[in-house]
Design a protein around this motif. Sequence first.
Motif, mmCIF file in Angstrom:
data_model
loop_
_atom_site.group_PDB
_atom_site.id
_atom_site.type_symbol
_atom_site.label_atom_id
_atom_site.label_comp_id
_atom_site.label_asym_id
_atom_site.label_seq_id
_atom_site.Cartn_x
_atom_site.Cartn_y
_atom_site.Cartn_z
ATOM 1 N N THR A 164 -30.642 56.591 50.361
ATOM 2 C CA THR A 164 -30.457 55.142 50.430
ATOM 3 C C THR A 164 -31.563 54.423 51.176
ATOM 4 O OG1 THR A 164 -29.149 55.278 52.472
ATOM 5 C CG2 THR A 164 -27.956 55.466 50.377
ATOM 6 N N SER A 165 -32.463 55.157 51.845
ATOM 7 C CA SER A 165 -33.520 54.502 52.620
ATOM 8 C C SER A 165 -34.684 55.452 52.849
ATOM 9 C CB SER A 165 -32.977 54.005 53.963
ATOM 10 O OG SER A 165 -32.355 55.046 54.688
ATOM 11 N N LEU A 166 -35.873 54.865 52.965
ATOM 12 C CA LEU A 166 -37.108 55.619 53.171
ATOM 13 C C LEU A 166 -37.988 54.863 54.150
ATOM 14 C CD1 LEU A 166 -39.402 57.698 52.393
ATOM 15 C CD2 LEU A 166 -39.979 56.114 50.523
ATOM 16 N N VAL A 167 -38.539 55.582 55.127
ATOM 17 C CA VAL A 167 -39.536 55.025 56.038
ATOM 18 C C VAL A 167 -40.773 55.915 55.965
ATOM 19 C CG1 VAL A 167 -40.140 54.451 58.413
ATOM 20 C CG2 VAL A 167 -37.814 54.035 57.577
ATOM 21 N N ALA A 168 -41.936 55.305 55.725
ATOM 22 C CA ALA A 168 -43.197 56.032 55.611
ATOM 23 C C ALA A 168 -44.057 55.737 56.832
ATOM 24 C CB ALA A 168 -43.924 55.625 54.333
ATOM 25 N N VAL A 169 -44.576 56.800 57.436
ATOM 26 C CA VAL A 169 -45.355 56.712 58.670
ATOM 27 C C VAL A 169 -46.710 57.375 58.432
ATOM 28 C CG1 VAL A 169 -45.465 57.468 61.084
ATOM 29 C CG2 VAL A 169 -43.278 56.724 60.107
ATOM 30 N N GLY A 170 -47.806 56.725 58.891
ATOM 31 C CA GLY A 170 -49.094 57.386 58.720
ATOM 32 C C GLY A 170 -50.280 56.458 58.719
ATOM 33 N N ASP A 171 -51.287 56.841 57.918
ATOM 34 C CA ASP A 171 -52.571 56.138 57.887
ATOM 35 C C ASP A 171 -52.844 55.643 56.472
ATOM 36 O OD1 ASP A 171 -53.322 58.492 56.535
ATOM 37 O OD2 ASP A 171 -54.095 59.415 58.354
ATOM 38 N N SER A 172 -54.124 55.558 56.073
ATOM 39 C CA SER A 172 -54.489 54.965 54.786
ATOM 40 C C SER A 172 -53.889 55.710 53.598
ATOM 41 C CB SER A 172 -56.012 54.924 54.651
ATOM 42 O OG SER A 172 -56.567 56.227 54.745
ATOM 43 N N PHE A 173 -53.723 57.019 53.724
ATOM 44 C CA PHE A 173 -53.138 57.804 52.640
ATOM 45 C C PHE A 173 -51.742 57.295 52.300
ATOM 46 C CE2 PHE A 173 -50.553 61.636 51.568
ATOM 47 C CZ PHE A 173 -51.109 61.903 50.327
#
Length: 260
Positions: A8-17
Motif C-alpha cells: 500500500t505504500s513505498l518510500v524510496a531513499v538514495g541518490d540520482s539513481f
Amino acid sequence: MEMNATYTSLVAVGDSFTEGMSDLRPDGSYRGWADVLAGRLAARTPGFRYANLAVRGKLIGQIVDEQVDAAAAMKADVVTLVGGLNDALRPNCDMDRVRDRLGEAVERLAPSCGRLVLMRSPGRNGPVLDRFRPRMEELFAYVDELAARHGALVVDLYGAPALADPRMWDVDRLHLTAEGHRRVAEAVWQTLGLPAEEDWRTPLAPGPRPRWASRRLADARFAKEHLGPWIGRRLTGRSSGDGLPPKRPELLPYAGPDAG
C-alpha cells in the motif's frame, strides 16, 4: 516470502539513481525506476502512497542524515535504499566509513517498514567500472551481509550483463536510460514477489559497432559536458544536488509516473 503480495505504500531513499536520472520527461523532470515501480503498485492498490526522498549527488552520510529518519517515520510497506556508490567513486573514499553509515541506515530503516529492499547497483562496462570494481564489490558484499542480518531483500543489478551494456546508459555514462530504469523497476517488482511481466535480464539485440570517429566524438563530448564538470565539483566540494529538494518529500497518494 509471500508471492503476489499487496503493498500500500513505498518510500524510496538514495541518490540520482533513485531520483531517476537520466529518464527525462518532456517537462524536464526525471521519472526513473522508482516512479515506474510506484505506478505499477498503484495500479494494483487503490489509495497507494509514494514518497521519493532521493536527491542526486548525495553521499551515504548525507542520505543517512537527511533522508533516513524521515523515511523511517513514514512506516511504509516497502522502503528502498540505494547509497554509497557516489562515495566509492571518489578518489579518497573511506570504505570503513561508508560501511558504517550504510549499516546505520539499514539498522534504522529495517524495523520501521514492512519490507526493506537493498540493491547491488548496475555498472556500465568500460574503464570507469574496471577502475572502481574492487570498491563496488566490497560495497555490494556488505549489502549482502546487511540484508542477511536484517531480513532485507537484495536486487542484484550488478550481476546482470544486460544492464552493463553501454546502450543502457545515457551520454553522461553515469545514469541509466529510460529502458534501463524500466528494467530496474521490473527487477524490483519481481524481487517483491510480484508476477513477472518480462525477463529484465534479456540482453539487447546485437547492433552495429559505432565507427572509430563516432566513438572519439562521443568521448570528447562526454569529457567536455560531463567528466569535466564532475571533476570540477569534486575539486570544489560541490554536488549536483546542492540546494535541491526531494522529488516527493511526503507519502501521498500516487496516480502514476506520468500523472505526478
